[in-house]
Design an enzyme around this catalytic site. Sequence first.
Site, PDB file in Angstrom:
ATOM      1  N   ALA A 148      64.397 103.335 -34.504  1.00  0.00           N
ATOM      2  CA  ALA A 148      63.228 102.874 -33.758  1.00  0.00           C
ATOM      3  C   ALA A 148      62.622 101.710 -34.548  1.00  0.00           C
ATOM      4  CB  ALA A 148      62.230 104.012 -33.620  1.00  0.00           C
ATOM      5  N   GLY A 173      66.636 106.670 -34.700  1.00  0.00           N
ATOM      6  CA  GLY A 173      66.694 106.660 -33.241  1.00  0.00           C
ATOM      7  C   GLY A 173      68.011 106.085 -32.709  1.00  0.00           C
ATOM      8  N   GLU A 181      70.362 108.881 -32.850  1.00  0.00           N
ATOM      9  CA  GLU A 181      69.923 109.818 -31.797  1.00  0.00           C
ATOM     10  C   GLU A 181      70.378 109.336 -30.417  1.00  0.00           C
ATOM     11  OE1 GLU A 181      65.772 109.851 -33.252  1.00  0.00           O
ATOM     12  OE2 GLU A 181      65.954 112.029 -33.170  1.00  0.00           O
ATOM     13  N   GLU A 200      64.816 109.355 -41.394  1.00  0.00           N
ATOM     14  CA  GLU A 200      63.387 109.473 -41.079  1.00  0.00           C
ATOM     15  C   GLU A 200      62.550 110.001 -42.241  1.00  0.00           C
ATOM     16  OE1 GLU A 200      65.784 110.051 -38.957  1.00  0.00           O
ATOM     17  OE2 GLU A 200      65.203 109.391 -36.955  1.00  0.00           O
TER      18      GLU A 200
HETATM   19  N1  DAK Z   1      62.857  98.431 -37.343  1.00  0.00           N
HETATM   20  C1  DAK Z   1      62.413  97.161 -37.417  1.00  0.00           C
HETATM   21  N2  DAK Z   1      63.062  96.198 -38.056  1.00  0.00           N
HETATM   22  C2  DAK Z   1      64.225  96.523 -38.649  1.00  0.00           C
HETATM   23  C3  DAK Z   1      64.741  97.822 -38.613  1.00  0.00           C
HETATM   24  C4  DAK Z   1      64.015  98.814 -37.914  1.00  0.00           C
HETATM   25  N3  DAK Z   1      64.425 100.053 -37.795  1.00  0.00           N
HETATM   26  N4  DAK Z   1      65.903  97.832 -39.302  1.00  0.00           N
HETATM   27  C5  DAK Z   1      66.090  96.577 -39.742  1.00  0.00           C
HETATM   28  N5  DAK Z   1      65.084  95.796 -39.359  1.00  0.00           N
HETATM   29  C6  DAK Z   1      64.910  94.378 -39.631  1.00  0.00           C
HETATM   30  C7  DAK Z   1      64.550  94.160 -41.099  1.00  0.00           C
HETATM   31  O1  DAK Z   1      63.154  94.370 -41.285  1.00  0.00           O
HETATM   32  C8  DAK Z   1      64.957  92.720 -41.267  1.00  0.00           C
HETATM   33  O2  DAK Z   1      63.969  91.903 -40.683  1.00  0.00           O
HETATM   34  P1  DAK Z   1      63.393  90.608 -41.485  1.00  0.00           P
HETATM   35  O3  DAK Z   1      62.935  91.124 -42.828  1.00  0.00           O
HETATM   36  O4  DAK Z   1      64.595  89.690 -41.561  1.00  0.00           O
HETATM   37  O5  DAK Z   1      62.296  90.114 -40.588  1.00  0.00           O
HETATM   38  C9  DAK Z   1      66.203  92.599 -40.395  1.00  0.00           C
HETATM   39  O6  DAK Z   1      66.137  93.680 -39.471  1.00  0.00           O
HETATM   40  C10 DAK Z   1      67.508  92.716 -41.168  1.00  0.00           C
HETATM   41  O7  DAK Z   1      67.448  93.914 -41.950  1.00  0.00           O
HETATM   42  P2  DAK Z   1      67.651  93.933 -43.542  1.00  0.00           P
HETATM   43  O8  DAK Z   1      67.283  92.624 -44.143  1.00  0.00           O
HETATM   44  O9  DAK Z   1      66.966  95.148 -44.049  1.00  0.00           O
HETATM   45  O10 DAK Z   1      69.230  94.122 -43.618  1.00  0.00           O
HETATM   46  P3  DAK Z   1      70.050  94.825 -44.784  1.00  0.00           P
HETATM   47  O11 DAK Z   1      71.486  94.498 -44.520  1.00  0.00           O
HETATM   48  O12 DAK Z   1      69.489  94.489 -46.124  1.00  0.00           O
HETATM   49  O13 DAK Z   1      69.831  96.390 -44.552  1.00  0.00           O
HETATM   50  C11 DAK Z   1      69.638  98.395 -43.260  1.00  0.00           C
HETATM   51  C12 DAK Z   1      70.298  96.995 -43.400  1.00  0.00           C
HETATM   52  C13 DAK Z   1      70.033  98.963 -41.894  1.00  0.00           C
HETATM   53  C14 DAK Z   1      70.179  99.346 -44.358  1.00  0.00           C
HETATM   54  C15 DAK Z   1      68.108  98.254 -43.397  1.00  0.00           C
HETATM   55  O14 DAK Z   1      67.655  97.251 -42.495  1.00  0.00           O
HETATM   56  C16 DAK Z   1      67.346  99.507 -43.113  1.00  0.00           C
HETATM   57  O15 DAK Z   1      67.269 100.408 -43.947  1.00  0.00           O
HETATM   58  N6  DAK Z   1      66.739  99.540 -41.909  1.00  0.00           N
HETATM   59  C17 DAK Z   1      65.865 100.632 -41.545  1.00  0.00           C
HETATM   60  C18 DAK Z   1      66.640 101.871 -41.212  1.00  0.00           C
HETATM   61  C19 DAK Z   1      65.684 102.931 -40.790  1.00  0.00           C
HETATM   62  O16 DAK Z   1      64.980 103.534 -41.645  1.00  0.00           O
HETATM   63  N7  DAK Z   1      65.544 103.070 -39.496  1.00  0.00           N
HETATM   64  C20 DAK Z   1      64.467 103.851 -38.904  1.00  0.00           C
HETATM   65  C21 DAK Z   1      64.758 105.309 -38.985  1.00  0.00           C
HETATM   66  S1  DAK Z   1      63.389 106.165 -38.405  1.00  0.00           S
HETATM   67  C22 DAK Z   1      59.245 107.547 -32.293  1.00  0.00           C
HETATM   68  C23 DAK Z   1      60.411 108.268 -32.049  1.00  0.00           C
HETATM   69  C24 DAK Z   1      61.474 108.135 -32.916  1.00  0.00           C
HETATM   70  C25 DAK Z   1      61.352 107.359 -34.038  1.00  0.00           C
HETATM   71  C26 DAK Z   1      60.197 106.662 -34.258  1.00  0.00           C
HETATM   72  C27 DAK Z   1      59.105 106.760 -33.410  1.00  0.00           C
HETATM   73  N8  DAK Z   1      58.126 107.722 -31.400  1.00  0.00           N
HETATM   74  C28 DAK Z   1      58.257 108.498 -30.256  1.00  0.00           C
HETATM   75  C29 DAK Z   1      56.896 107.044 -31.693  1.00  0.00           C
HETATM   76  C30 DAK Z   1      62.504 107.199 -34.876  1.00  0.00           C
HETATM   77  C31 DAK Z   1      62.352 106.723 -36.088  1.00  0.00           C
HETATM   78  C32 DAK Z   1      63.517 106.145 -36.746  1.00  0.00           C
HETATM   79  O17 DAK Z   1      64.466 105.680 -36.156  1.00  0.00           O
END
Ligand code: DAK
Length: 259
Positions: A66, A112, A115, A135
Site C-alpha cells: 500500500a 498489500g 495480499e 507490515e
Molecule cells: N509506498 C510508497 N512509495 C513507495 C513504496 C510504498 N509502499 N515502496 C516504494 N516506494 C517508493 C520509494 O519511496 C521511492 O520513492 P522516491 O524516494 O524515489 O520518491 C521509490 O518508490 C523507489 O523505491 P526505493 O528507492 O526504496 O527502491 P529500492 O530498490 O531501494 O527498494 C524496496 C525497494 C521495495 C525494498 C523498498 O522500496 C521498500 O522497502 N518499499 C516499501 C515496502 C513496504 O514496506 N511496503 C508496505 C508494506 S505495508 C491499509 C491496508 C493495507 C495496508 C495499508 C493500509 N488501509 C486499509 C489503510 C498495507 C500496508 C502495506 O502494504
Amino acid sequence: MEYQNLLVTLKDNILYITINREKALNALNQVTLRELAQVIKQVEENDEILGVIITGAGEKAFVAGADIKEFAGFDLERGKQLAINGQNEVFNAIANASKVYVAAINGFALGGGLELAMACHIRIASENAKLGLPEVTLGLIPGYGGTQRLTQLVGKGKAIEMITTANLISAAEGEKIGLLNYTVTQEELINKAEEILGAIKQRAPLAVAAALKSIQAGANLSADYGTEIEGFSSCFNTSDFKEGVSAFLEKRRPKFTKK
Ligand code: DAK
C-alpha cells in the site's frame, strides 16, 4: 475505459490489468484501489472475459505494498473503513470471483502487493521476485487479508515466521513453500499465465465458476477477516506506527517503544 493508474486490455477473452505507477514501485494508493474495484466489477459483468492476468509495470515491482506516503496520516477510523472497503471491493471480490485471476508477479510483491497476489487464484513469479509481508516494520499488521490467506497457502508455521520477522523470501523459496504455483524467467512470465488461462478458457465456464465458488466457500469458512481488521486498525493509534512510517520516509531504522 481510461484509468489513471491502470492499463487494461482485453484480448482473446483474457483481461490484462497492469498496475501502472512504476516510479512508486506500483504502490497501491486509494485511486488505484478504486480503479481496481471498478475493473473487478466489470469482469463479473462481461461474459467475454474468461480469465484475468494482473501484473505490475516495469521489471522491478509487481506492487511494493500500500502507498506508505498516503496512509501515513490515517487514524484508527479511517484505517478501519479503508480496510473494510478494500477487503470487500478488491481483495475478497477477486477471491470470490467467478473467473480465474492469475497474478503475474514481475518483481517485489510486498505487503498489500503480496495480499493482492494472494487474493488471486494462481500465482506465477519471475525469478527476480521478492515476496513478503513487512507490515510489522511499519508498526502495522497485514490489513487486506494477508494473515488469513498466507496461513491458508503456506501453513501456520511459515506464515507466522514471515509475518513476525517481516523477512522477504525469494521466488524459489515461495514456490517451495506453496505460495507460488510456478517460477519462470521475466520473459516467460506472461506466456506462462496465458498458457494456464488458455487451458481454463477451453473448459466449461459454468463448471469453472462452480468449482471456484466451492473452493472459496471452504476457504472463507476458515478465515477470520474481522479480527484482522480490528488488529490492523488498532495499530493506527500507536506511536510505533507513527515511528515505523516516519522511519521509512526518512530512510532510517525505526526505534519502537511499545506505545
Ligand atoms: N509506498 C510508497 N512509495 C513507495 C513504496 C510504498 N509502499 N515502496 C516504494 N516506494 C517508493 C520509494 O519511496 C521511492 O520513492 P522516491 O524516494 O524515489 O520518491 C521509490 O518508490 C523507489 O523505491 P526505493 O528507492 O526504496 O527502491 P529500492 O530498490 O531501494 O527498494 C524496496 C525497494 C521495495 C525494498 C523498498 O522500496 C521498500 O522497502 N518499499 C516499501 C515496502 C513496504 O514496506 N511496503 C508496505 C508494506 S505495508 C491499509 C491496508 C493495507 C495496508 C495499508 C493500509 N488501509 C486499509 C489503510 C498495507 C500496508 C502495506 O502494504
